[in-house]
Write an enzyme that holds these catalytic residues in place. Structure first.
Site, short mmCIF file in Angstrom:
data_model
loop_
_atom_site.label_atom_id
_atom_site.label_comp_id
_atom_site.label_asym_id
_atom_site.label_seq_id
_atom_site.Cartn_x
_atom_site.Cartn_y
_atom_site.Cartn_z
N LYS A 32 -2.98 -0.56 16.48
CA LYS A 32 -3.90 0.11 15.59
C LYS A 32 -4.89 1.49 16.32
O LYS A 32 -5.06 2.09 15.97
CB LYS A 32 -4.58 -0.72 14.86
CG LYS A 32 -3.85 -1.55 13.86
CD LYS A 32 -3.17 -0.78 12.76
CE LYS A 32 -1.83 -0.23 13.04
NZ LYS A 32 -1.43 0.64 11.79
N THR A 80 -0.93 -7.43 0.60
CA THR A 80 0.15 -6.67 0.70
C THR A 80 1.21 -7.82 1.62
O THR A 80 0.89 -8.83 1.78
CB THR A 80 0.08 -5.74 1.78
OG1 THR A 80 -0.32 -6.15 3.18
CG2 THR A 80 -1.10 -4.63 1.34
N TYR A 105 -1.80 -6.43 17.94
CA TYR A 105 -1.69 -5.44 16.79
C TYR A 105 -2.80 -4.59 16.83
O TYR A 105 -2.83 -3.45 16.50
CB TYR A 105 -2.11 -6.61 15.55
CG TYR A 105 -2.13 -5.84 14.39
CD1 TYR A 105 -1.19 -5.14 13.56
CD2 TYR A 105 -3.57 -5.90 13.67
CE1 TYR A 105 -1.62 -4.58 12.37
CE2 TYR A 105 -3.71 -5.31 12.56
CZ TYR A 105 -2.54 -4.57 11.76
OH TYR A 105 -2.82 -3.72 10.74
N ILE A 135 0.83 -1.08 -0.03
CA ILE A 135 0.00 0.14 0.18
C ILE A 135 0.93 1.20 0.00
O ILE A 135 0.47 2.28 -0.65
CB ILE A 135 -0.92 -0.15 1.27
CG1 ILE A 135 -2.00 -1.02 1.11
CG2 ILE A 135 -1.58 1.37 1.37
CD1 ILE A 135 -2.90 -1.48 2.29
#
Length: 283
Positions: free
Chosen positions: A160, A188, A156, A13
């Protein structure tokens, strides 16, 4: 010519974001760890690769110092780089849990160190890339580094959520346009770190995933949209925000918790040694 920095731009990305920003006429610095991949991506985009390891605060400081000495003005910063669901607890060079250290603390430090250059620009903008999984995140202020209990997806999601709290607090403390974006589920190399359970879950999720190029669209909307305002967030408009066209979205209630954001900010300053208070008009 506007100057832009995209972290994690050697692939995925970040690469497609840098590619489109360069096509839009911006001078783009692709900030990434790997020299070979970074130079190849820079050659394809027409940008310039600079080494940056967000898991090493000394590297972050070298990058920021080089930028301030070379340019002095920064129009657009895209905090995109990250690591996802590291199977076993790992530490950054500075001793932070890797996901929290790279995804949040590295970008917190980078943004703060680059703040003088951002404040020199006419219309500076910072885009921080989060994930829809921030909605499952909880800030465990008693164990941010996962010493007592480490869960790969929990760590994770926490990192975020930290991205969301940081971006919104940055907007409150400065005159910058600080916005959020998330790519949905995209193909990705983010989750390259192994782990059988995690890999199965990711493969299942990717059955409905979109391309990395499509995943970059919400980031580009947040970065280039003339209608974008501080505190907004952008993501895909499809079911579950997994894929689709970029649209304005809402972050979780925990992401809007101003007390948690202030607490995280203070902790982040202490851990990184980067003090925004001397650089901004923070209240």
């Amino acid at each position: 010519m506007d100057i832009a920095i995209v972290t994690g731009a050697s692939g995925g990305i970040g690469y497609h974001t840098a590619l489109q920003l360069a096509a839009d006429g911006k001078q783009v610095i692709l900030a990434a760890r790997d020299r070979e991949r970074g130079l190849a991506a820079a050659a394809r985009t027409g940008g310039t690769w600079w080494e940056l390891d967000l898991g090493d605060l000394a590297s972050v400081r070298r990058f920021a110092r080089r930028f301030l000495e070379t340019y002095g003005r920064l129009d657009l910063l895209i905090n995109n780089a990250g690591v996802m669901a590291v199977p076993r607890r790992e530490l950054t060079t500075d001793g932070f849990e890797r996901q929290f250290g790279v995804n949040h603390l590295g970008h917190f430090a980078l943004t703060g160190l680059l703040l003088p250059a951002l404040q020199t620009a006419a219309a500076p903008r910072v885009v921080t890339v989060t994930s829809g999984l921030h909605r499952r995140g909880r800030m465990d202020f008693g164990d941010l580094m996962g010493r007592r209990r480490y869960r790969q997806f929990g760590a994770y999601a926490q990192s975020k959520l930290a991205n969301v709290l940081f971006a919104l607090e940055l907007g409150r403390r400065t005159s910058l346009t600080s916005v959020l974006a998330h790519p949905g589920v995209a193909h990705t190399g983010l989750a390259r770190t192994g782990g059988a359970v995690r890999d199965v879950l990711i493969r299942l999720a990717r059955l409905s995933a979109q391309s990395a190029e499509a995943g970059a669209l919400p980031i580009l909307r947040a970065a280039l949209g003339p209608e974008v305002r501080t505190g907004e967030a952008y993501g895909p408009d499809g079911p579950g925000e997994r894929r689709g066209r970029p649209t304005r979205i809402e972050v979780s209630e925990r992401g809007r918790d101003e007390a948690a954001a202030r607490r995280l900010w203070s902790i982040s300053e202490d851990l990184t040694g980067v003090r925004y208070g001397t650089l901004t008009n923070a209240q």
